[in-house]
Design an enzyme around this catalytic site. Structure first.
Site: not given
Ligand code: NAD
Length: 293
Positions: A89, A164, A239
């Site tokens: 990611t 995402k 994050k």
């Protein structure tokens, strides 16, 4: 057909993913700077050794700047026509830059972050959200089918990362809303089981409530039933919320709820006791607070 695959980053997610590829009959060579290994995977003693002569290279790394470094080092050793799949990611810019650097050398690039966590990685049930050309996606699909149960081709380079971070922005916001609603319900004297019974079948339902309920002993088994041991750690949620705000700034998108969720998780992880806990541990946080903190 058996492929030669280089796998870079054998951490919590990467190691079981690499093992599943090896179990499916592929010849997998792994490399990790920490020296970690994975069952069934040959150890490559350098990054170069893990990428040279491979049909496909897969990365599963902590963040975009590490991905950029690894890609800069690896791409010169990869042959034309190699498939380069990044499953980490990372920020959309790093995904696009990496894809461009690969394509400039005739390498097919796919950004393919995952959802499903460590359980999905070991069970081979991840969901992949992919960005890249039709051809690159079609080549990567048989590998996604081994490591996961679903792969969605979201668009061009960076589209997988975009999907995402938008998904996880919704997740962060709904988890906070679910936790603060439970804490309010407590203070109004409402039984938590009754709260779950109503909301999980009413318009307040969501994955956070129905599949990952943050209240211990209520709803399906979740990290709340295990002392908020992650699961999905609060720092990983922080994050991802940071990545969504970085993308929102770049795209000039107004995302006030996403920003508030980022700020609350930053407070929780950096200044309170949220580090090392599951992201649903926002519920005990709200329980102990009043309107003025
Ligand atoms: P991790 O920290 O366990 O693994 C990352 C690995 O990369 C480590 O073993 C590290 O040593 C290695 N590494 C770092 N720099 C390297 C380099 N230059 N060369 C080779 N290896 C290097 O992290 P993880 O939980 O496996 O997550 C990996 C990625 O997947 C992250 O981007 C994370 O956001 C994403 N992700 C994680 C989860 C989860 O539940 N853990 C879920 C979805 C997505």
């Amino acid at each position: 057909m058996s492929m030669k695959i280089g796998f870079i980053g054998l951490g919590n997610m990467g190691a079981p993913m690499a093992t599943n590829l090896a179990k499916a009959g592929h010849d997998v060579a792994g490399f990790d700077v920490a020296g970690t290994t994975a069952e069934g995977v040959r150890v490559a003693d350098s990054l170069e050794a893990a990428v040279a002569g491979m049909n496909a290279v897969i990365t599963m790394l902590p963040n975009g700047s590490i991905l950029r470094q690894v890609a800069a080092q690896a791409i010169p050793h990869m042959a034309q026509g190699t498939l380069f799949i990044d499953c980490s990611t990372v920020d959309v810019e790093s995904a696009k830059n990496t894809a461009q650097a690969a394509e400039d050398k005739g390498i097919m690039a796919v950004d393919a972050p995952v959802s499903g966590g460590i359980g999905g990685a070991s069970g081979g049930t991840l969901t992949f959200m992919a960005g890249g050309s039709e051809e690159a996606f079609a080549n990567a699909k048989p590998l996604f089918d081994i490591m996961g149960q679903k792969a969605v081709h979201c668009g061009d380079a960076g589209a997988g990362q975009a999907a995402k971070i938008c998904n996880n922005m919704i997740l962060g916001v709904t988890m906070i809303a679910t936790c603060e609603a439970f804490a309010l319900a407590d203070k109004l004297g409402l039984d938590r089981q009754k709260m779950f019974d109503v909301v999980s079948t009413s318009s307040g339902y969501s994955w956070s409530m129905n599949a990952y309920c943050p209240a211990p002993g209520v709803g399906p088994t979740s990290p709340a039933d295990n002392g908020y041991t992650p699961g999905f750690a609060a720092e990983l949620m922080l994050k991802d919320l940071g990545l969504s705000q970085q993308a929102a700034e770049m795209a000039n998108a107004d995302t006030p709820m996403g920003e508030l969720a980022r700020a609350l998780y930053a407070q929780f992880v950096e200044n309170e006791d949220g580090s090392g806990k599951d992201f649903s541990a926002m519920l005990p946080r709200f329980e102990t607070r009043g309107r003025n903190g």
